[in-house]
Design a protein around this motif. Structure first.
Motif, PDB file in Angstrom:
ATOM      1  N   PHE A 137       0.543  -0.951   0.049  1.00 15.24           N
ATOM      2  CA  PHE A 137       0.182  -0.237  -0.210  1.00 15.24           C
ATOM      3  C   PHE A 137       1.385   1.221  -0.181  1.00 15.24           C
ATOM      4  O   PHE A 137       0.103   2.268   0.567  1.00 15.24           O
ATOM      5  CB  PHE A 137      -0.213  -0.002   1.371  1.00 15.24           C
ATOM      6  CG  PHE A 137      -1.894  -1.920   1.448  1.00 15.24           C
ATOM      7  CD1 PHE A 137      -2.676  -1.418  -0.447  1.00 15.24           C
ATOM      8  CD2 PHE A 137      -1.609  -1.841   1.729  1.00 15.24           C
ATOM      9  CE1 PHE A 137      -3.546  -2.409   0.157  1.00 15.24           C
ATOM     10  CE2 PHE A 137      -2.825  -3.052   2.577  1.00 15.24           C
ATOM     11  CZ  PHE A 137      -3.918  -3.284   1.247  1.00 15.24           C
ATOM     12  N   ASP A 138       1.944   0.890  -0.654  1.00 15.10           N
ATOM     13  CA  ASP A 138       3.316   2.415  -0.724  1.00 15.10           C
ATOM     14  C   ASP A 138       3.371   2.819   0.392  1.00 15.10           C
ATOM     15  O   ASP A 138       3.543   4.330   1.001  1.00 15.10           O
ATOM     16  CB  ASP A 138       2.560   3.229  -1.121  1.00 15.10           C
ATOM     17  CG  ASP A 138       2.699   2.848  -2.692  1.00 15.10           C
ATOM     18  OD1 ASP A 138       3.607   1.175  -3.546  1.00 15.10           O
ATOM     19  OD2 ASP A 138       1.941   3.395  -3.809  1.00 15.10           O
ATOM     20  N   GLY A 139       3.097   2.025   1.986  1.00  9.81           N
ATOM     21  CA  GLY A 139       3.293   2.269   3.451  1.00  9.81           C
ATOM     22  C   GLY A 139       2.369   3.014   3.911  1.00  9.81           C
ATOM     23  O   GLY A 139       2.555   3.832   5.289  1.00  9.81           O
ATOM     24  N   LEU A 140       1.223   2.948   3.223  1.00  9.28           N
ATOM     25  CA  LEU A 140       0.515   3.970   4.051  1.00  9.28           C
ATOM     26  C   LEU A 140      -0.438   2.634   5.322  1.00  9.28           C
ATOM     27  O   LEU A 140      -0.863   3.560   6.242  1.00  9.28           O
ATOM     28  CB  LEU A 140      -1.260   3.592   2.853  1.00  9.28           C
ATOM     29  CG  LEU A 140      -1.365   5.284   2.247  1.00  9.28           C
ATOM     30  CD1 LEU A 140      -2.545   4.261   0.468  1.00  9.28           C
ATOM     31  CD2 LEU A 140      -1.130   5.993   2.342  1.00  9.28           C
ATOM     32  N   GLU A 141      -0.067   1.232   5.083  1.00  9.02           N
ATOM     33  CA  GLU A 141      -0.519   0.453   6.026  1.00  9.02           C
ATOM     34  C   GLU A 141       0.363   0.705   7.309  1.00  9.02           C
ATOM     35  O   GLU A 141      -0.140   0.326   8.792  1.00  9.02           O
ATOM     36  CB  GLU A 141      -0.670  -0.772   5.394  1.00  9.02           C
ATOM     37  CG  GLU A 141       1.161  -1.650   5.487  1.00  9.02           C
ATOM     38  CD  GLU A 141       1.817  -1.043   3.939  1.00  9.02           C
ATOM     39  OE1 GLU A 141       3.323  -1.324   3.033  1.00  9.02           O
ATOM     40  OE2 GLU A 141       0.955  -0.080   3.604  1.00  9.02           O
ATOM     41  N   LYS A 142       1.439   1.735   6.820  1.00  4.23           N
ATOM     42  CA  LYS A 142       2.257   1.207   7.951  1.00  4.23           C
ATOM     43  C   LYS A 142       2.028   2.429   9.393  1.00  4.23           C
ATOM     44  O   LYS A 142       2.838   2.974  10.542  1.00  4.23           O
ATOM     45  CB  LYS A 142       3.646   1.585   7.908  1.00  4.23           C
ATOM     46  CG  LYS A 142       4.161   0.382   7.026  1.00  4.23           C
ATOM     47  CD  LYS A 142       5.779   0.231   7.021  1.00  4.23           C
ATOM     48  CE  LYS A 142       6.000  -0.952   5.677  1.00  4.23           C
ATOM     49  NZ  LYS A 142       6.923  -0.850   4.897  1.00  4.23           N
ATOM     50  N   GLN A 192      -8.207   5.217   2.010  1.00  8.83           N
ATOM     51  CA  GLN A 192      -7.398   5.342   1.505  1.00  8.83           C
ATOM     52  C   GLN A 192      -6.257   4.514   1.539  1.00  8.83           C
ATOM     53  O   GLN A 192      -5.938   4.242  -0.266  1.00  8.83           O
ATOM     54  CB  GLN A 192      -6.053   6.895   2.057  1.00  8.83           C
ATOM     55  CG  GLN A 192      -6.743   7.475   2.954  1.00  8.83           C
ATOM     56  CD  GLN A 192      -7.507   8.310   1.273  1.00  8.83           C
ATOM     57  OE1 GLN A 192      -7.928   8.623   0.899  1.00  8.83           O
ATOM     58  NE2 GLN A 192      -6.128  10.161   1.297  1.00  8.83           N
ATOM     59  N   ILE A 193      -6.571   2.898   1.691  1.00 11.53           N
ATOM     60  CA  ILE A 193      -5.905   2.301   1.428  1.00 11.53           C
ATOM     61  C   ILE A 193      -6.331   1.546   1.164  1.00 11.53           C
ATOM     62  O   ILE A 193      -5.671   0.681  -0.291  1.00 11.53           O
ATOM     63  CB  ILE A 193      -6.006   1.273   3.164  1.00 11.53           C
ATOM     64  CG1 ILE A 193      -4.364   1.058   3.229  1.00 11.53           C
ATOM     65  CG2 ILE A 193      -5.860  -0.229   2.345  1.00 11.53           C
ATOM     66  CD1 ILE A 193      -3.986   1.119   4.740  1.00 11.53           C
ATOM     67  N   ILE A 194      -7.978   1.423   0.584  1.00 11.45           N
ATOM     68  CA  ILE A 194      -8.385   0.707  -0.528  1.00 11.45           C
ATOM     69  C   ILE A 194      -8.885   1.351  -1.256  1.00 11.45           C
ATOM     70  O   ILE A 194      -8.518   0.682  -3.249  1.00 11.45           O
ATOM     71  CB  ILE A 194     -10.072   0.523   0.016  1.00 11.45           C
ATOM     72  CG1 ILE A 194     -10.879  -0.848   0.806  1.00 11.45           C
ATOM     73  CG2 ILE A 194     -11.275   0.926  -1.320  1.00 11.45           C
ATOM     74  CD1 ILE A 194     -11.720  -0.119   2.025  1.00 11.45           C
TER      75      ILE A 194
END
Length: 280
Positions: free
Chosen positions: A109-114, A155-157
């Motif tokens: 997720f390009d870092g969004l999940e962190k 945003q992740i979806i």
């Protein structure tokens, strides 16, 4: 209103509409409230067919007791959906969605999940991405509707849809609140009377933080928020951060070209409440 429990029956029903009519989709975990219904109503305005799924997804829960205690109110849910003129409800079992492999895919997720929730709930967003992707592939909606209360999830979806080239338009909808400001959530029904009376303080603090951000350009807001919760015996602050809406990175210095949002997570006993507010 039609109710389906299997993928094959739902797909057979929707097949004639795919590519000919707009299909609106609202994925839920049940225990519905007026926030969910507001999504259904928006979907009804913008699509010819509206599908709502009710599925408590096991792969997105880090805490086993949270999964066990998640409220289930299927009869009341169906009544609310019928009153909202929902067209189709999909109520699959865990086996129907996952077959025998109840595990998450691994997503980028390009870092969004962190950020934020990801720091406190490892693997949570892989579980969310897995089930939403599966549901999108089953329903094949034109438009899918998600509340902004779970802004990071939204945003992740959106990121997952882009990365997997899924032909779905993901639409974020405003947070639906109780009259006292508390963001509507299925978890609210588990609050004690004392916790419920204390919990509107979360939104009150967000509103004051927004005022401080506008007038004082963000200086000392996080410290101020932390101090506010020190005198709230029913509420325990887990985190408060101000972040860039796009990449969810915590704000270090204010950039005039960036949209900022304040995010908060608070425990009322064992019940975890989240909320957020746009600052710009």
């Amino acid at each position: 209103m039609l109710v389906f429990k299997t993928k094959s029956e739902l797909k057979e029903h929707l097949q004639p509409a795919i590519s000919k009519k707009n299909i609106g989709f609202v994925p839920t975990m049940g225990a519905l409230h007026q926030g969910h219904i507001s999504l259904v109503k928006k979907a009804k305005q913008e699509n010819e067919i509206v599908v709502v799924s009710i599925f408590v997804n096991p792969t997105q829960f880090n805490n086993a007791s949270d999964l066990t205690n998640y409220p289930k109110t299927i009869d009341a849910d169906l009544k609310m959906l019928e009153e909202a003129n929902c067209d189709v409800v999909f109520i699959p079992s865990v086996e129907e969605i996952y077959d025998e492999n109840v595990n998450s895919e691994n997503f980028e997720f390009d870092g969004l999940e962190k950020e934020m929730e990801g720091k406190f709930r490892p693997g949570h967003f892989d579980g969310v991405g897995t089930v939403v992707k599966k549901l999108f592939e089953i329903v094949r909606p034109t438009n899918a509707y998600f509340g902004e209360k779970d802004f990071q999830q939204l945003q992740i979806i959106k990121k997952m849809v882009v990365k997997n080239n899924l032909p779905v338009n993901v639409i974020g909808c405003s947070i639906f609140r109780e009259s006292d400001g508390l963001a509507m959530s299925s978890r609210n029904m588990r609050l004690t009377q004392e916790q419920r009376e204390a919990s509107p303080f979360i939104h009150k603090v967000l509103l004051e933080a927004k005022s401080l951000f506008i007038n004082e350009k963000g200086n000392g807001i996080c410290k101020w928020v932390t101090e506010q919760f020190e005198n709230q015996p029913e509420l325990e602050l887990e985190y408060f951060i101000i972040a860039d809406e796009e990449n969810l990175k915590e704000m270090k210095t204010i950039n005039e070209n960036v949209k900022y949002r304040a995010f908060i997570a608070v425990f009322a006993g064992e019940i975890r409440l989240i909320d957020n507010i746009s600052l710009t």
